[in-house]
Design an enzyme around this catalytic site. Structure first.
Site, PDB file in Angstrom:
ATOM      1  N   GLU A  95       0.864  -1.194   0.000  1.00 36.19           N
ATOM      2  CA  GLU A  95       0.000   0.000   0.000  1.00 36.19           C
ATOM      3  C   GLU A  95       0.898   1.241   0.000  1.00 36.19           C
ATOM      4  OE1 GLU A  95      -3.463   0.999  -0.205  1.00 36.19           O
ATOM      5  OE2 GLU A  95      -2.298   2.849  -0.319  1.00 36.19           O
ATOM      6  N   THR A 110      -9.464   3.979  -0.148  1.00 34.68           N
ATOM      7  CA  THR A 110     -10.399   5.094  -0.299  1.00 34.68           C
ATOM      8  C   THR A 110     -11.434   5.054   0.818  1.00 34.68           C
ATOM      9  OG1 THR A 110     -10.146   4.940  -2.706  1.00 34.68           O
ATOM     10  CG2 THR A 110     -12.078   6.136  -1.888  1.00 34.68           C
ATOM     11  N   CYS A 111     -11.976   3.861   1.062  1.00 36.76           N
ATOM     12  CA  CYS A 111     -13.100   3.705   1.996  1.00 36.76           C
ATOM     13  C   CYS A 111     -12.788   4.299   3.372  1.00 36.76           C
ATOM     14  CB  CYS A 111     -13.423   2.218   2.096  1.00 36.76           C
ATOM     15  SG  CYS A 111     -14.654   1.831   3.330  1.00 36.76           S
ATOM     16  N   GLY A 135     -23.207  16.584 -10.531  1.00 38.25           N
ATOM     17  CA  GLY A 135     -23.479  15.148 -10.449  1.00 38.25           C
ATOM     18  C   GLY A 135     -24.407  14.825  -9.294  1.00 38.25           C
ATOM     19  N   ILE A 156     -22.227  10.471  -4.105  1.00 34.97           N
ATOM     20  CA  ILE A 156     -21.315  11.392  -3.423  1.00 34.97           C
ATOM     21  C   ILE A 156     -21.936  12.789  -3.349  1.00 34.97           C
ATOM     22  CG2 ILE A 156     -19.089  12.613  -3.612  1.00 34.97           C
ATOM     23  CD1 ILE A 156     -17.864  10.033  -4.623  1.00 34.97           C
ATOM     24  N   ALA A 168     -18.576  15.544  -8.718  1.00 32.44           N
ATOM     25  CA  ALA A 168     -18.797  14.137  -8.314  1.00 32.44           C
ATOM     26  C   ALA A 168     -19.595  13.459  -9.419  1.00 32.44           C
ATOM     27  CB  ALA A 168     -19.538  14.081  -6.981  1.00 32.44           C
ATOM     28  N   HIS A 225     -41.516  -5.846  18.145  1.00 27.83           N
ATOM     29  CA  HIS A 225     -42.336  -4.626  18.209  1.00 27.83           C
ATOM     30  C   HIS A 225     -41.892  -3.782  19.391  1.00 27.83           C
ATOM     31  CE1 HIS A 225     -45.820  -2.005  18.045  1.00 27.83           C
ATOM     32  NE2 HIS A 225     -45.948  -2.177  19.356  1.00 27.83           N
TER      33      HIS A 225
HETATM   34  P1  FAD Z   1      -9.643   1.462  -2.758  1.00 22.05           P
HETATM   35  O1  FAD Z   1     -10.380   1.587  -1.495  1.00 22.05           O
HETATM   36  O2  FAD Z   1      -9.609   2.618  -3.681  1.00 22.05           O
HETATM   37  O3  FAD Z   1      -8.161   1.034  -2.360  1.00 22.05           O
HETATM   38  C1  FAD Z   1      -7.139   0.913  -3.278  1.00 22.05           C
HETATM   39  C2  FAD Z   1      -5.838   1.204  -2.573  1.00 22.05           C
HETATM   40  O4  FAD Z   1      -4.785   0.808  -3.427  1.00 22.05           O
HETATM   41  C3  FAD Z   1      -5.615   2.680  -2.277  1.00 22.05           C
HETATM   42  O5  FAD Z   1      -5.354   2.864  -0.892  1.00 22.05           O
HETATM   43  C4  FAD Z   1      -4.395   3.051  -3.106  1.00 22.05           C
HETATM   44  O6  FAD Z   1      -3.536   3.968  -2.454  1.00 22.05           O
HETATM   45  C5  FAD Z   1      -3.725   1.715  -3.278  1.00 22.05           C
HETATM   46  N1  FAD Z   1      -2.911   1.600  -4.486  1.00 22.05           N
HETATM   47  C6  FAD Z   1      -3.262   1.887  -5.760  1.00 22.05           C
HETATM   48  N2  FAD Z   1      -2.271   1.589  -6.604  1.00 22.05           N
HETATM   49  C7  FAD Z   1      -1.270   1.119  -5.845  1.00 22.05           C
HETATM   50  C8  FAD Z   1       0.027   0.644  -6.152  1.00 22.05           C
HETATM   51  N3  FAD Z   1       0.473   0.582  -7.400  1.00 22.05           N
HETATM   52  N4  FAD Z   1       0.821   0.271  -5.121  1.00 22.05           N
HETATM   53  C9  FAD Z   1       0.388   0.330  -3.824  1.00 22.05           C
HETATM   54  N5  FAD Z   1      -0.825   0.752  -3.494  1.00 22.05           N
HETATM   55  C10 FAD Z   1      -1.654   1.124  -4.499  1.00 22.05           C
HETATM   56  N6  FAD Z   1     -18.662   2.411  -0.668  1.00 22.05           N
HETATM   57  C11 FAD Z   1     -19.563   1.815   0.141  1.00 22.05           C
HETATM   58  O7  FAD Z   1     -19.757   0.595   0.016  1.00 22.05           O
HETATM   59  N7  FAD Z   1     -20.241   2.517   1.085  1.00 22.05           N
HETATM   60  C12 FAD Z   1     -20.069   3.840   1.263  1.00 22.05           C
HETATM   61  O8  FAD Z   1     -20.689   4.441   2.134  1.00 22.05           O
HETATM   62  C13 FAD Z   1     -19.135   4.506   0.430  1.00 22.05           C
HETATM   63  N8  FAD Z   1     -18.913   5.819   0.571  1.00 22.05           N
HETATM   64  C14 FAD Z   1     -17.979   6.436  -0.222  1.00 22.05           C
HETATM   65  C15 FAD Z   1     -17.799   7.809  -0.070  1.00 22.05           C
HETATM   66  C16 FAD Z   1     -16.878   8.467  -0.865  1.00 22.05           C
HETATM   67  C17 FAD Z   1     -16.666   9.946  -0.685  1.00 22.05           C
HETATM   68  C18 FAD Z   1     -16.122   7.737  -1.819  1.00 22.05           C
HETATM   69  C19 FAD Z   1     -15.093   8.435  -2.660  1.00 22.05           C
HETATM   70  C20 FAD Z   1     -16.308   6.375  -1.977  1.00 22.05           C
HETATM   71  C21 FAD Z   1     -17.253   5.718  -1.194  1.00 22.05           C
HETATM   72  N9  FAD Z   1     -17.506   4.353  -1.329  1.00 22.05           N
HETATM   73  C22 FAD Z   1     -18.435   3.738  -0.541  1.00 22.05           C
HETATM   74  C23 FAD Z   1     -16.796   3.540  -2.321  1.00 22.05           C
HETATM   75  C24 FAD Z   1     -15.663   2.727  -1.651  1.00 22.05           C
HETATM   76  O9  FAD Z   1     -14.779   3.622  -1.015  1.00 22.05           O
HETATM   77  C25 FAD Z   1     -14.932   1.897  -2.683  1.00 22.05           C
HETATM   78  O10 FAD Z   1     -15.849   1.098  -3.393  1.00 22.05           O
HETATM   79  C26 FAD Z   1     -13.910   0.992  -2.027  1.00 22.05           C
HETATM   80  O11 FAD Z   1     -12.977   1.732  -1.287  1.00 22.05           O
HETATM   81  C27 FAD Z   1     -13.192   0.154  -3.080  1.00 22.05           C
HETATM   82  O12 FAD Z   1     -12.231  -0.654  -2.475  1.00 22.05           O
HETATM   83  P2  FAD Z   1     -10.930  -1.114  -3.274  1.00 22.05           P
HETATM   84  O13 FAD Z   1     -10.130  -1.894  -2.297  1.00 22.05           O
HETATM   85  O14 FAD Z   1     -11.299  -1.731  -4.553  1.00 22.05           O
HETATM   86  O15 FAD Z   1     -10.168   0.244  -3.642  1.00 22.05           O
HETATM   87  P1  NAI Z   2     -22.334   8.297  -9.338  1.00 22.64           P
HETATM   88  O1  NAI Z   2     -22.091   7.392 -10.479  1.00 22.64           O
HETATM   89  O2  NAI Z   2     -23.080   7.799  -8.162  1.00 22.64           O
HETATM   90  O3  NAI Z   2     -23.101   9.597  -9.829  1.00 22.64           O
HETATM   91  C1  NAI Z   2     -22.580  10.446 -10.795  1.00 22.64           C
HETATM   92  C2  NAI Z   2     -23.688  11.322 -11.320  1.00 22.64           C
HETATM   93  O4  NAI Z   2     -23.096  12.320 -12.127  1.00 22.64           O
HETATM   94  C3  NAI Z   2     -24.697  10.575 -12.178  1.00 22.64           C
HETATM   95  O5  NAI Z   2     -25.985  10.921 -11.787  1.00 22.64           O
HETATM   96  C4  NAI Z   2     -24.358  11.048 -13.601  1.00 22.64           C
HETATM   97  O6  NAI Z   2     -25.487  11.068 -14.450  1.00 22.64           O
HETATM   98  C5  NAI Z   2     -23.855  12.452 -13.323  1.00 22.64           C
HETATM   99  N1  NAI Z   2     -22.963  13.004 -14.335  1.00 22.64           N
HETATM  100  C6  NAI Z   2     -22.011  12.362 -15.063  1.00 22.64           C
HETATM  101  N2  NAI Z   2     -21.370  13.230 -15.877  1.00 22.64           N
HETATM  102  C7  NAI Z   2     -21.908  14.452 -15.634  1.00 22.64           C
HETATM  103  C8  NAI Z   2     -21.669  15.755 -16.142  1.00 22.64           C
HETATM  104  N3  NAI Z   2     -20.714  15.968 -17.039  1.00 22.64           N
HETATM  105  N4  NAI Z   2     -22.405  16.771 -15.688  1.00 22.64           N
HETATM  106  C9  NAI Z   2     -23.388  16.569 -14.756  1.00 22.64           C
HETATM  107  N5  NAI Z   2     -23.664  15.347 -14.246  1.00 22.64           N
HETATM  108  C10 NAI Z   2     -22.927  14.310 -14.661  1.00 22.64           C
HETATM  109  O7  NAI Z   2     -20.875   8.834  -8.929  1.00 22.64           O
HETATM  110  P2  NAI Z   2     -20.347   9.547  -7.623  1.00 22.64           P
HETATM  111  O8  NAI Z   2     -21.432  10.205  -6.873  1.00 22.64           O
HETATM  112  O9  NAI Z   2     -19.170  10.332  -8.066  1.00 22.64           O
HETATM  113  O10 NAI Z   2     -19.833   8.325  -6.763  1.00 22.64           O
HETATM  114  C11 NAI Z   2     -18.888   7.416  -7.305  1.00 22.64           C
HETATM  115  C12 NAI Z   2     -19.097   6.057  -6.722  1.00 22.64           C
HETATM  116  O11 NAI Z   2     -18.653   6.013  -5.371  1.00 22.64           O
HETATM  117  C13 NAI Z   2     -20.561   5.642  -6.638  1.00 22.64           C
HETATM  118  O12 NAI Z   2     -21.040   5.158  -7.855  1.00 22.64           O
HETATM  119  C14 NAI Z   2     -20.501   4.569  -5.612  1.00 22.64           C
HETATM  120  O13 NAI Z   2     -20.106   3.380  -6.229  1.00 22.64           O
HETATM  121  C15 NAI Z   2     -19.405   5.047  -4.674  1.00 22.64           C
HETATM  122  N6  NAI Z   2     -20.022   5.668  -3.480  1.00 22.64           N
HETATM  123  C16 NAI Z   2     -20.860   4.928  -2.704  1.00 22.64           C
HETATM  124  C17 NAI Z   2     -21.463   5.478  -1.606  1.00 22.64           C
HETATM  125  C18 NAI Z   2     -22.407   4.640  -0.823  1.00 22.64           C
HETATM  126  O14 NAI Z   2     -22.427   3.433  -1.017  1.00 22.64           O
HETATM  127  N7  NAI Z   2     -23.202   5.221   0.080  1.00 22.64           N
HETATM  128  C19 NAI Z   2     -21.215   6.843  -1.191  1.00 22.64           C
HETATM  129  C20 NAI Z   2     -20.345   7.558  -2.095  1.00 22.64           C
HETATM  130  C21 NAI Z   2     -19.755   6.961  -3.175  1.00 22.64           C
END
Ligand code: FAD
Ligand code: NAI
Length: 466
Positions: free
Chosen positions: A33, A41-42, A181, A185, A271, A445
């Site tokens: 990592e 990211t999570c 978007g 997010i 977003a 309940h």
């Molecule tokens: P990541 O979590 O992106 O982890 C990948 C890791 O790999 C990173 O830490 C990166 O630094 C590392 N990495 C990359 N390349 C290399 C390399 N070459 N060498 C070493 N390390 C490397 N999902 C939910 O289910 N519920 C939510 O509520 C939710 N909320 C979210 C809110 C936001 C604001 C965002 C942006 C995302 C959210 N998500 C949520 C999505 C969730 O974060 C991702 O789906 C999840 O983290 C994906 O896991 P991953 O392990 O595939 O990748």
């Molecule tokens: P998203 O895919 O959920 O939504 C993006 C939105 O932007 C869509 O409605 C799309 O139509 C719109 N869009 C695309 N291009 C555009 C443009 N040029 N102008 C205006 N609107 C546009 O993506 P988001 O919100 O960025 O989240 C990314 C991912 O992160 C999600 O799909 C989800 O997988 C993950 N996530 C999950 C969460 C959860 O589970 N609670 C919380 C936050 C993120």
């Protein structure tokens, strides 16, 4: 040179769960990592900090607005944004340290640095000080995750024009926040800042918010957010955004073409989705080519190259932490010869706004497109005693069941704490439950979970409490 059974690249929910499961199954495993902390990211900039701010801002709004007063609680709250951010950061640190503990417990080794594949079975790791080490392994798991999709013509500076990471750490409450978007997010972080006092305008390309949602649920959700004060500009696109030290001027235009309009904001959150992250990964050394969207293809988590596996956001499927975790388990179990498998039909999805939205399985629109005959059972939270007593009676439970067999095919919840309720239907649907199975199951309940049962009863028209 160090030798391992498995080297996992990436320490997010995909990578860290793969490393833990590999350790549990007795494999010699390393997880590479590049960030300063595990959790991806999570934990660092996604699920966890966003939920910390959603929780805190929800309580703040309840205290400031009429909610507390209605309950007979009279307070004069004021916002300490620095403390709100600090408690969020402290929780994140506790959680990322927790992964380090789980690694030690399960004998998974964290190799700090950025990994690069250098031919089959070989990963070169570059540490922050520039030094390199070579790891060899029978199996390599790529779990490098995703990054925000950029908007052409708009430069993210994380000062005025933000991605999600910037919007999780603002030093002040924006007067006017424009969100580009209307996805998960945008609506979650838009909710945080609206509750803390921002005017929020959401610009969305399509004519609806959260395009993947069941249509009826999405419409109810949009109405609710609009009532809270969200301004929606649907069917619109941003053609430019120019930042100054004090704010941003945006030009937006109808997606179908037409007159441009100027919007002023003090911050803009972009977003519009996320894209796979594979930069500097050395994929060319093993002949793996990302597709047009940068996505790495997999067949049951295998790449086309023996000994290289792919899981999480970097590959197809919903970009969700629990999906990455499921793939991690299935992938490692396949590596040790077990029958690991992910049921992609039953990956739940939740939006942590107020009301919350939680769904699993098919939408009505998908069932119609498949030509599958189905029955609908709905139940409003207004008929649920626990929701009513808590003054949280907005929303409903909607159950879609096969017309002939009564098997539950899809469930769509909007309302209070539905993120915690959807798991019941995930389990039921894994066991191919019928709506009648849920309807005849005793629920405690008074709980909101009774609405799940009443909706299942209503698939055959016999809900008793509404
Ligand atoms: P990541 O979590 O992106 O982890 C990948 C890791 O790999 C990173 O830490 C990166 O630094 C590392 N990495 C990359 N390349 C290399 C390399 N070459 N060498 C070493 N390390 C490397 N999902 C939910 O289910 N519920 C939510 O509520 C939710 N909320 C979210 C809110 C936001 C604001 C965002 C942006 C995302 C959210 N998500 C949520 C999505 C969730 O974060 C991702 O789906 C999840 O983290 C994906 O896991 P991953 O392990 O595939 O990748
Ligand atoms: P998203 O895919 O959920 O939504 C993006 C939105 O932007 C869509 O409605 C799309 O139509 C719109 N869009 C695309 N291009 C555009 C443009 N040029 N102008 C205006 N609107 C546009 O993506 P988001 O919100 O960025 O989240 C990314 C991912 O992160 C999600 O799909 C989800 O997988 C993950 N996530 C999950 C969460 C959860 O589970 N609670 C919380 C936050 C993120």
């Amino acid at each position: 040179m160090s030798n391992y059974d498995v080297v996992v690249i990436g320490g997010g929910p995909g990578g860290y769960n793969a490393a833990i499961r590999a350790g549990q199954l007795g494999l010699k495993v390393a997880c590479v990592e590049g960030r300063e902390t595990l959790g991806g990211t999570c934990l660092n900039v996604g699920c966890m900090p966003s939920k910390a701010l959603l929780h805190a801002s929800e309580l703040y709004e309840a205290a400031v607005g009429p909610e507390f007063a209605k309950l007979g609680i009279e307070v004069k709250p004021s916002l300490n944004l620095a403390q709100m951010m600090k408690q969020k950061d402290e929780s994140v640190t506790t959680l990322t340290k927790g992964i380090e503990f789980l690694f030690r417990k399960n004998k998974a080794e964290w190799i700090k640095g950025w990994g690069r594949i250098d031919g089959p079975g070989k990963v070169v790791v570059k540490a922050a000080d520039g030094s390199e080490q070579v790891l060899t392994a029978k199996d390599i798991v790529i779990a490098t995750g995703s990054e925000p999709t950029p908007l052409p013509g708009v430069t993210i500076d994380n000062k005025r024009i933000l991605d999600s990471t910037g919007a999780l750490s603002l030093p002040e409450v924006p007067k006017h926040l424009v969100v580009v978007g209307a996805g998960v997010i945008g609506l979650e972080l838009g909710s945080v800042w609206r509750r803390l006092g921002s005017e929020v305008t959401v610009v969305e390309y399509l004519d609806r918010i959260c395009p993947g949602l069941d249509l009826e649920t999405g419409k109810t959700f949009q109405r609710s957010l609009a009532k809270q004060g969200f301004n929606f500009k649907l069917g619109s696109k941003v053609s430019s955004a120019k930042a100054t030290a004090k704010g941003v001027t945006l030009e937006i235009e109808p997606a179908a073409g037409g007159e441009k309009e100027t919007l002023k904001a003090d911050y803009v959150l972009v977003a519009i989705g996320r894209r796979p992250f594979t930069q500097g990964l050395g994929l060319e050394t093993v002949g793996i080519t990302p597709d047009k969207r940068g996505m790495l293809e997999n067949q049951k988590h295998r790449s086309g190259v023996p000994g290289i596996w792919i899981i999480g956001d970097v590959t197809s499927g919903p970009m969700l932490a629990h999906k990455a975790e499921d793939e991690a388990i299935a992938c490692i179990e396949q590596i040790v010869g077990k029958a690991g498998e992910v049921n992609y039909a039953l990956i739940p999805s939740v939006i942590y706004t107020k009301p919350e939205v939680a769904t699993v399985g098919k939408t009505e629109e998908q069932l119609k497109a498949e030509g599958r005959a189905y029955k609908v059972g709905k139940f409003p939270f207004a008929g649920n005693s626990r929701a009513k007593i808590n003054h949280e009676s907005e929303g409903f439970v909607k159950v879609l069941a096969d017309e002939r067999t009564d098997e539950v095919l899809g469930v769509h919840l909007i309302g209070p704490s539905v993120s915690e309720l959807i798991g019941e239907y995930c389990v039921a649907m894994e066991f191919a439950a019928s709506a009648e199975d849920i309807a005849l199951t005793c629920h405690p309940h008074p709980t909101r979970s009774e609405a799940l049962r009443q909706a299942a009863m209503n698939v055959d028209g016999w809900a008793m409490q509404a």
